[in-house]
Design a protein around this motif. Structure first.
Motif, mmCIF file in Angstrom:
data_model
loop_
_atom_site.group_PDB
_atom_site.id
_atom_site.type_symbol
_atom_site.label_atom_id
_atom_site.label_comp_id
_atom_site.label_asym_id
_atom_site.label_seq_id
_atom_site.Cartn_x
_atom_site.Cartn_y
_atom_site.Cartn_z
ATOM 1 N N ASP A 67 0.859 -1.171 0.000
ATOM 2 C CA ASP A 67 0.000 0.000 0.000
ATOM 3 C C ASP A 67 0.900 1.227 0.000
ATOM 4 N N VAL A 68 0.400 2.358 -0.523
ATOM 5 C CA VAL A 68 1.226 3.565 -0.530
ATOM 6 C C VAL A 68 1.647 3.954 0.883
ATOM 7 N N ARG A 69 0.871 3.570 1.888
ATOM 8 C CA ARG A 69 1.241 3.885 3.274
ATOM 9 C C ARG A 69 2.467 3.101 3.734
ATOM 10 N N ASP A 70 2.827 2.071 2.969
ATOM 11 C CA ASP A 70 4.011 1.268 3.304
ATOM 12 C C ASP A 70 5.285 1.829 2.678
ATOM 13 N N ILE A 71 5.183 2.961 1.988
ATOM 14 C CA ILE A 71 6.344 3.580 1.340
ATOM 15 C C ILE A 71 6.769 4.799 2.136
ATOM 16 N N ALA A 72 8.049 4.882 2.479
ATOM 17 C CA ALA A 72 8.584 6.066 3.164
ATOM 18 C C ALA A 72 9.002 7.088 2.114
ATOM 19 N N TYR A 73 8.561 8.325 2.309
ATOM 20 C CA TYR A 73 8.784 9.381 1.317
ATOM 21 C C TYR A 73 9.474 10.561 1.984
ATOM 22 N N LEU A 74 10.628 10.932 1.440
ATOM 23 C CA LEU A 74 11.343 12.118 1.898
ATOM 24 C C LEU A 74 11.223 13.182 0.816
ATOM 25 N N PRO A 75 10.397 14.218 1.055
ATOM 26 C CA PRO A 75 10.215 15.266 0.038
ATOM 27 C C PRO A 75 11.394 16.230 0.030
ATOM 28 N N GLN A 76 11.415 17.123 -0.922
ATOM 29 C CA GLN A 76 12.420 18.172 -0.920
ATOM 30 C C GLN A 76 12.186 19.108 0.263
ATOM 31 N N ILE A 77 13.280 19.654 0.806
ATOM 32 C CA ILE A 77 13.164 20.567 1.940
ATOM 33 C C ILE A 77 12.234 21.729 1.611
ATOM 34 N N VAL A 154 10.070 0.133 0.984
ATOM 35 C CA VAL A 154 10.391 0.993 -0.157
ATOM 36 C C VAL A 154 10.595 2.411 0.360
ATOM 37 N N ILE A 155 11.705 3.031 -0.030
ATOM 38 C CA ILE A 155 12.065 4.367 0.425
ATOM 39 C C ILE A 155 12.295 5.251 -0.795
ATOM 40 N N VAL A 156 11.614 6.388 -0.839
ATOM 41 C CA VAL A 156 11.681 7.305 -1.975
ATOM 42 C C VAL A 156 12.222 8.639 -1.473
ATOM 43 N N LEU A 157 13.380 9.052 -1.997
ATOM 44 C CA LEU A 157 14.095 10.230 -1.511
ATOM 45 C C LEU A 157 14.196 11.264 -2.632
ATOM 46 N N ASP A 158 13.574 12.422 -2.434
ATOM 47 C CA ASP A 158 13.585 13.472 -3.460
ATOM 48 C C ASP A 158 14.649 14.512 -3.106
#
Length: 252
Positions: A67-77, A154-158
């Motif tokens: 689920d999308v809630r299982d993905i860690a997302y780091l947005p741009q500052i 899953v980790i997504v780093l912007d």
């Protein structure tokens, strides 16, 4: 091995104007993938699609059973409102919302986990500081601490290393390598090609569409980089919207 993420003719955009179009490809479980491209290439748009902020205009994104809630997302500052009066401790603690709920209380165990995450990123003693008092590097460290608490597959780093000092960058690259060693799937949007070549075995070169996708040495060639630049320069932001897709207000 089944893909962790797969893209099937994905087009993402705003008000039906595509920012990423006709993307096909797969990300294997445990991959460490850099997403690179000129400014305006669609990197942030792609990540917003992966984490569910944007709905595809066409095509689909398969999350491999997550689920999308299982993905860690780091947005741009730049996407963080640092004027909001929240402490470092409480900000990092939002990484536990998936486990505690937005209004769930924090017990001794959760408080210890937050303190440990801050120590891991080198910010012990910063718990009561407000986020508006932090430097850019310190803010990036607490964003990483929040990702640590999410304990995601899953980790997504912007742009995780943008505009920070060399020491902070080295420390945070170490965390990314640690996640890779744990077989987590990590995607990072990056500009520093030296960093990509040193630490990321796979690369997607994006210029609204995929220019090249595969092993980093084969992707980051002068020919491919030149092609990506020309594709972005030639893209027409005034082109007609996608005729077969309805607008999505949440994409604005």
């Amino acid at each position: 091995m089944a893909a962790q993420l797969s893209f099937h003719n994905v087009t993402l955009g705003y008000d039906r104007h595509p920012a990423v179009h006709h993307l096909d490809g797969e990300v294997a479980p445990g991959a460490l993938l850099a997403v690179v491209g000129p400014n305006g290439a669609g990197k942030s748009t792609l990540f917003r699609g992966i984490v569910g902020i944007l709905k595809p205009l066409t095509g689909s994104i398969n999350l491999g059973g997550l689920d999308v809630r299982d993905i860690a997302y780091l947005p741009q500052i730049a996407d963080i409102d640092r004027s909001f009066p929240i402490s470092v401790f409480d900000f990092v603690g939002t990484g536990l919302w998936r486990h505690t709920g937005m209004f769930g209380g924090l017990g001794r165990r959760e408080r210890d986990v937050i303190i440990h995450a801050l120590a891991t990123v080198g910010l012990s003693g910063f718990e009561n500081r407000t986020i508006g008092t932090l430097s850019g590097g310190q803010m990036q460290r607490i964003l990483f601490a929040r990702v640590l608490l999410q304990d995601a597959r899953v980790i997504v780093l912007d742009e995780p290393f943008n505009a920070i000092d060399a020491k902070t960058s080295a420390d945070l690259v170490g965390l990314v390598r640690h996640w890779h060693d744990e077989r987590r799937t990590v995607l990072a949007a990056l500009h520093d090609m030296d960093l990509v070549q040193a630490h990321f075995p796979e690369t997607l070169l994006l210029a609204r569409g995929a220019v090249a996708w595969g092993a980093t040495p084969q992707v980051l060639t002068a020919d491919n980089l030149g092609k990506a630049r020309r594709m972005c320069e030639a893209f027409d932001d005034t082109a007609a919207p996608c005729a077969d897709a309805a607008p999505h207000p949440e994409a604005a």
